[in-house]
Design a protein around this motif. Structure first.
Motif, PDB file in Angstrom:
ATOM      1  N   LEU A 160       0.835  -1.204   0.000  1.00 48.52           N
ATOM      2  CA  LEU A 160       0.000   0.000   0.000  1.00 48.52           C
ATOM      3  C   LEU A 160       0.868   1.251   0.000  1.00 48.52           C
ATOM      4  CD1 LEU A 160      -2.546  -0.992   2.795  1.00 48.52           C
ATOM      5  CD2 LEU A 160      -3.003  -0.884   0.357  1.00 48.52           C
ATOM      6  N   THR A 161       0.346   2.330  -0.596  1.00 49.15           N
ATOM      7  CA  THR A 161       1.021   3.619  -0.479  1.00 49.15           C
ATOM      8  C   THR A 161       0.703   4.175   0.915  1.00 49.15           C
ATOM      9  OG1 THR A 161      -0.896   4.829  -1.283  1.00 49.15           O
ATOM     10  CG2 THR A 161       0.702   4.130  -2.927  1.00 49.15           C
ATOM     11  N   ALA A 162       1.438   5.223   1.319  1.00 46.83           N
ATOM     12  CA  ALA A 162       1.180   5.821   2.647  1.00 46.83           C
ATOM     13  C   ALA A 162      -0.261   6.329   2.711  1.00 46.83           C
ATOM     14  CB  ALA A 162       2.162   6.956   2.894  1.00 46.83           C
ATOM     15  N   GLY A 163      -0.734   6.907   1.603  1.00 50.79           N
ATOM     16  CA  GLY A 163      -2.095   7.436   1.573  1.00 50.79           C
ATOM     17  C   GLY A 163      -3.132   6.329   1.666  1.00 50.79           C
ATOM     18  N   ALA A 164      -2.906   5.258   0.899  1.00 50.39           N
ATOM     19  CA  ALA A 164      -3.872   4.147   0.907  1.00 50.39           C
ATOM     20  C   ALA A 164      -3.901   3.474   2.275  1.00 50.39           C
ATOM     21  CB  ALA A 164      -3.509   3.144  -0.175  1.00 50.39           C
ATOM     22  N   LEU A 165      -2.740   3.411   2.932  1.00 49.88           N
ATOM     23  CA  LEU A 165      -2.690   2.811   4.272  1.00 49.88           C
ATOM     24  C   LEU A 165      -3.510   3.653   5.252  1.00 49.88           C
ATOM     25  CD1 LEU A 165      -1.529   0.765   6.285  1.00 49.88           C
ATOM     26  CD2 LEU A 165       0.476   2.200   6.519  1.00 49.88           C
ATOM     27  N   ARG A 166      -3.350   4.956   5.172  1.00 51.46           N
ATOM     28  CA  ARG A 166      -4.052   5.851   6.109  1.00 51.46           C
ATOM     29  C   ARG A 166      -5.569   5.796   5.870  1.00 51.46           C
ATOM     30  NH1 ARG A 166      -3.498   7.106  10.860  1.00 51.46           N
ATOM     31  NH2 ARG A 166      -1.271   7.430  10.585  1.00 51.46           N
ATOM     32  N   THR A 167      -6.009   5.877   4.612  1.00 46.88           N
ATOM     33  CA  THR A 167      -7.461   5.838   4.350  1.00 46.88           C
ATOM     34  C   THR A 167      -8.007   4.447   4.697  1.00 46.88           C
ATOM     35  OG1 THR A 167      -6.906   5.470   2.042  1.00 46.88           O
ATOM     36  CG2 THR A 167      -7.749   7.613   2.566  1.00 46.88           C
ATOM     37  N   GLY A 168      -7.221   3.415   4.370  1.00 48.63           N
ATOM     38  CA  GLY A 168      -7.662   2.044   4.686  1.00 48.63           C
ATOM     39  C   GLY A 168      -7.870   1.871   6.177  1.00 48.63           C
ATOM     40  N   LYS A 169      -6.938   2.402   6.967  1.00 44.01           N
ATOM     41  CA  LYS A 169      -7.048   2.284   8.429  1.00 44.01           C
ATOM     42  C   LYS A 169      -8.300   2.996   8.930  1.00 44.01           C
ATOM     43  CE  LYS A 169      -2.565   1.935  10.725  1.00 44.01           C
ATOM     44  NZ  LYS A 169      -1.634   2.719  11.554  1.00 44.01           N
ATOM     45  N   CYS A 170      -8.538   4.218   8.402  1.00 44.83           N
ATOM     46  CA  CYS A 170      -9.712   4.997   8.841  1.00 44.83           C
ATOM     47  C   CYS A 170     -10.998   4.221   8.573  1.00 44.83           C
ATOM     48  CB  CYS A 170      -9.794   6.321   8.104  1.00 44.83           C
ATOM     49  SG  CYS A 170      -8.571   7.490   8.625  1.00 44.83           S
TER      50      CYS A 170
ATOM     51  N   ASP B   5       0.002   7.004  21.322  1.00 47.71           N
ATOM     52  CA  ASP B   5       0.075   8.113  20.345  1.00 47.71           C
ATOM     53  C   ASP B   5      -0.438   7.664  18.986  1.00 47.71           C
ATOM     54  OD1 ASP B   5       1.141   9.882  22.109  1.00 47.71           O
ATOM     55  OD2 ASP B   5       3.235   9.503  21.544  1.00 47.71           O
ATOM     56  N   ALA B   6      -0.001   6.450  18.599  1.00 45.17           N
ATOM     57  CA  ALA B   6      -0.411   5.933  17.284  1.00 45.17           C
ATOM     58  C   ALA B   6      -1.928   5.753  17.240  1.00 45.17           C
ATOM     59  CB  ALA B   6       0.295   4.621  16.997  1.00 45.17           C
ATOM     60  N   LEU B   7      -2.499   5.228  18.320  1.00 40.99           N
ATOM     61  CA  LEU B   7      -3.960   5.033  18.360  1.00 40.99           C
ATOM     62  C   LEU B   7      -4.686   6.374  18.313  1.00 40.99           C
ATOM     63  CD1 LEU B   7      -4.347   2.202  21.025  1.00 40.99           C
ATOM     64  CD2 LEU B   7      -5.011   2.082  18.641  1.00 40.99           C
ATOM     65  N   ARG B   8      -4.126   7.352  19.008  1.00 41.85           N
ATOM     66  CA  ARG B   8      -4.748   8.676  19.042  1.00 41.85           C
ATOM     67  C   ARG B   8      -4.744   9.285  17.632  1.00 41.85           C
ATOM     68  NH1 ARG B   8      -2.471  13.587  19.597  1.00 41.85           N
ATOM     69  NH2 ARG B   8      -3.817  15.246  20.352  1.00 41.85           N
ATOM     70  N   ILE B   9      -3.615   9.141  16.938  1.00 44.16           N
ATOM     71  CA  ILE B   9      -3.525   9.691  15.581  1.00 44.16           C
ATOM     72  C   ILE B   9      -4.495   8.966  14.639  1.00 44.16           C
ATOM     73  CG2 ILE B   9      -1.966   9.777  13.566  1.00 44.16           C
ATOM     74  CD1 ILE B   9       0.156  10.759  15.563  1.00 44.16           C
ATOM     75  N   ASP B  10      -4.591   7.650  14.798  1.00 45.77           N
ATOM     76  CA  ASP B  10      -5.534   6.890  13.959  1.00 45.77           C
ATOM     77  C   ASP B  10      -6.963   7.361  14.213  1.00 45.77           C
ATOM     78  OD1 ASP B  10      -3.443   5.489  12.995  1.00 45.77           O
ATOM     79  OD2 ASP B  10      -3.835   3.643  14.087  1.00 45.77           O
ATOM     80  N   ARG B  11      -7.289   7.593  15.484  1.00 39.59           N
ATOM     81  CA  ARG B  11      -8.655   8.006  15.823  1.00 39.59           C
ATOM     82  C   ARG B  11      -8.946   9.419  15.290  1.00 39.59           C
ATOM     83  NH1 ARG B  11     -13.484   7.770  15.689  1.00 39.59           N
ATOM     84  NH2 ARG B  11     -14.791   8.380  17.426  1.00 39.59           N
ATOM     85  N   LEU B  12      -7.954  10.311  15.427  1.00 44.99           N
ATOM     86  CA  LEU B  12      -8.156  11.682  14.933  1.00 44.99           C
ATOM     87  C   LEU B  12      -8.249  11.710  13.403  1.00 44.99           C
ATOM     88  CD1 LEU B  12      -5.807  13.623  17.366  1.00 44.99           C
ATOM     89  CD2 LEU B  12      -8.284  13.815  17.247  1.00 44.99           C
ATOM     90  N   SER B  13      -7.509  10.813  12.748  1.00 42.63           N
ATOM     91  CA  SER B  13      -7.590  10.731  11.284  1.00 42.63           C
ATOM     92  C   SER B  13      -8.991  10.278  10.883  1.00 42.63           C
ATOM     93  CB  SER B  13      -6.577   9.733  10.726  1.00 42.63           C
ATOM     94  OG  SER B  13      -5.297  10.086  11.125  1.00 42.63           O
ATOM     95  N   GLU B  14      -9.519   9.326  11.645  1.00 41.43           N
ATOM     96  CA  GLU B  14     -10.875   8.835  11.376  1.00 41.43           C
ATOM     97  C   GLU B  14     -11.873   9.994  11.531  1.00 41.43           C
ATOM     98  OE1 GLU B  14     -11.685   5.563  14.034  1.00 41.43           O
ATOM     99  OE2 GLU B  14     -13.749   5.475  13.301  1.00 41.43           O
ATOM    100  N   LEU B  15     -11.680  10.800  12.570  1.00 42.80           N
ATOM    101  CA  LEU B  15     -12.573  11.956  12.788  1.00 42.80           C
ATOM    102  C   LEU B  15     -12.436  12.980  11.661  1.00 42.80           C
ATOM    103  CD1 LEU B  15     -12.168  12.663  16.608  1.00 42.80           C
ATOM    104  CD2 LEU B  15     -14.193  11.807  15.454  1.00 42.80           C
ATOM    105  N   TYR B  16     -11.204  13.124  11.156  1.00 43.26           N
ATOM    106  CA  TYR B  16     -10.967  14.078  10.065  1.00 43.26           C
ATOM    107  C   TYR B  16     -11.740  13.649   8.809  1.00 43.26           C
ATOM    108  CZ  TYR B  16      -8.475  16.704   6.451  1.00 43.26           C
ATOM    109  OH  TYR B  16      -8.164  17.516   5.376  1.00 43.26           O
ATOM    110  N   ILE B  20     -14.801  15.683   6.944  1.00 47.84           N
ATOM    111  CA  ILE B  20     -14.862  16.090   5.529  1.00 47.84           C
ATOM    112  C   ILE B  20     -16.144  15.548   4.910  1.00 47.84           C
ATOM    113  CG2 ILE B  20     -13.810  15.888   3.257  1.00 47.84           C
ATOM    114  CD1 ILE B  20     -11.158  15.716   4.425  1.00 47.84           C
ATOM    115  N   GLU B  21     -16.450  14.272   5.238  1.00 48.58           N
ATOM    116  CA  GLU B  21     -17.634  13.668   4.621  1.00 48.58           C
ATOM    117  C   GLU B  21     -18.915  14.331   5.112  1.00 48.58           C
ATOM    118  OE1 GLU B  21     -16.909   9.488   5.294  1.00 48.58           O
ATOM    119  OE2 GLU B  21     -15.824   9.324   3.385  1.00 48.58           O
ATOM    120  N   ALA B  22     -18.919  14.733   6.400  1.00 47.97           N
ATOM    121  CA  ALA B  22     -20.124  15.369   6.960  1.00 47.97           C
ATOM    122  C   ALA B  22     -20.105  16.879   6.723  1.00 47.97           C
ATOM    123  CB  ALA B  22     -20.210  15.065   8.445  1.00 47.97           C
ATOM    124  N   ARG B  23     -19.035  17.394   6.133  1.00 44.11           N
ATOM    125  CA  ARG B  23     -18.851  18.846   5.902  1.00 44.11           C
ATOM    126  C   ARG B  23     -19.028  19.623   7.203  1.00 44.11           C
ATOM    127  NH1 ARG B  23     -22.365  18.495   0.364  1.00 44.11           N
ATOM    128  NH2 ARG B  23     -21.533  16.456  -0.086  1.00 44.11           N
TER     129      ARG B  23
END
Lengths: 189, 180
Positions: A160-170, B5-16, B20-23
């Motif tokens: 995966l690219t860094a971007g695909a990994l990040r979106t995939g994780k989300c 830290d990694a979990l926090r960043i993953d969670r904040l990315s999910e919120l981001y 965007i999707e909810a505008r």
């Protein structure tokens, strides 16, 4: 006769902003951010999003330089400040196209992150949910969270690219959270 | 970066992504404010934006490919679209690896390299380096991780070239039959 050239003094914050604006990847990051916002708001095709994103990114950089006196380095990195300006400009552009809700006055932002959002999953319970996910999502959860693989190795492992990994994780975390709340409602309450 | 830290960043990315999707302006304001204080979070948001772009472009490319393929089938019935082979043999990967001789010239790997280069077996569809290494070591014997990494990269390079083939070959016509 000696000619004295007047020295224009620049502050440290102005220099930091200048450096950020001069980086070639700054434009790319801004275009990616703006184009993905435009696309998520329903603008099609992607070529149009990218074209409009380039225009908005240029305006954003120009505006940022014009407002450089407002930049406060103690509040954050110049890159993040630029991204902040970019999303405001993009949402305003989308409002003009009636694709973004009208801004509400004085929105309360304190509630957004005040919930107990950062509670970790019980990973023993996550293991029980894995078979309900697709094989690719299972690999992502297993490598990321159960084996705690470093991101670089994880990207190689899953191609995966860094971007695909990040979106995939989300996306997989969202699915997992929904499943978790459905199967273990006692933990969600 | 520790696990929390990694979990926090993953969670904040999910919120981001949700914001965007909810505008959701308020959430975006707050999240960019947080990213200003945290380089790793800023990088995560940038990666996410890049990922969203890649996703959208790939989706549009797939739609275009499908539309072009339909048009070709409809209007050029004599055309013979050539399918990408999708088949990669162990020997083909070793041939690709020969571009990086540092992995092939190690004396302790000579016997393994010989076995692999002579093997016409088709590589199974395996996800990731670990699965490939497990399969190959069970079949041909052990080798250092970096050897299998190079093997994996060579396999991906061949795969990517094959994926590009149908774009060029889509409208290729069948070769005329020999009259003699």
């Amino acid at each position: 006769m000696t000619v004295v050239t007047p020295q224009v003094e620049t502050s440290a914050s102005e220099s930091a902003l200048r450096r950020e604006l001069d980086l070639p990847e700054t434009t790319l990051h801004l275009v990616n951010q703006i184009a993905s916002m435009l696309h998520k708001a329903g603008l099609r095709p992607m070529a149009r999003c990218q074209q409009e994103a380039q225009d908005i990114a240029q305006q954003c950089m120009k505006l940022a330089w014009g407002k450089r006196a407002d930049f406060q380095p103690e509040k954050g990195e110049p890159g993040a400040w630029l991204h902040g300006i970019a999303w405001r400009m993009t949402s305003s552009h989308l409002r003009g196209l009636q694709r973004w809700p009208q801004a509400l006055p004085a929105q309360d932002t304190s509630a957004i992150l005040s919930e107990n959002l950062f509670d970790s999953f019980d990973f023993d319970k996550v293991k029980q949910l894995l078979p309900m996910l697709s094989p690719r999502d299972q690999d992502l959860i297993r490598c990321s969270y159960l084996q705690e693989m470093p991101p670089d190795l994880l990207r190689l492992e899953l191609n995966l690219t860094a971007g695909a990994l990040r979106t995939g994780k989300c996306r997989v975390l969202k699915k997992l959270r929904e499943l978790y709340q459905k199967i273990f409602p006692e933990d969600a309450s | 970066m520790n696990r929390d830290d990694a979990l926090r960043i993953d969670r904040l990315s999910e919120l981001y992504l949700e914001a965007i999707e909810a505008r959701n302006d308020a959430a975006l304001e707050k999240l960019w404010e947080l990213a200003g204080q945290d380089d790793a979070l800023l990088q995560a948001f940038r990666d996410l934006n890049t990922g969203l772009m890649e996703e959208a472009l790939a989706m549009e490319q797939a739609q275009t490919d499908q539309a072009v393929a339909q048009l070709v089938e409809q209007h050029l019935p004599s055309a013979t679209p050539i399918e990408a082979p999708g088949i990669i043999t162990v020997a083909a990967v070793m041939m690709e690896m020969s571009k990086q001789p540092q992995y092939l010239n190690q004396p302790d790997l000579a016997s393994l390299v010989g076995k692999l280069a002579a093997c016409d077996e088709v590589l199974p569809t395996l996800q990731g380096l670990t699965a490939l290494q497990q399969w190959a070591e069970a079949r041909f014997g052990p080798a250092p991780r970096n050897f299998w990494q190079a093997f994996h990269h060579a396999r991906l390079d061949i795969g990517m070239r094959q994926e590009a083939t149908p774009h060029y070959a889509l409208a290729a016509r069948a070769a005329p039959k020999d009259k003699g």
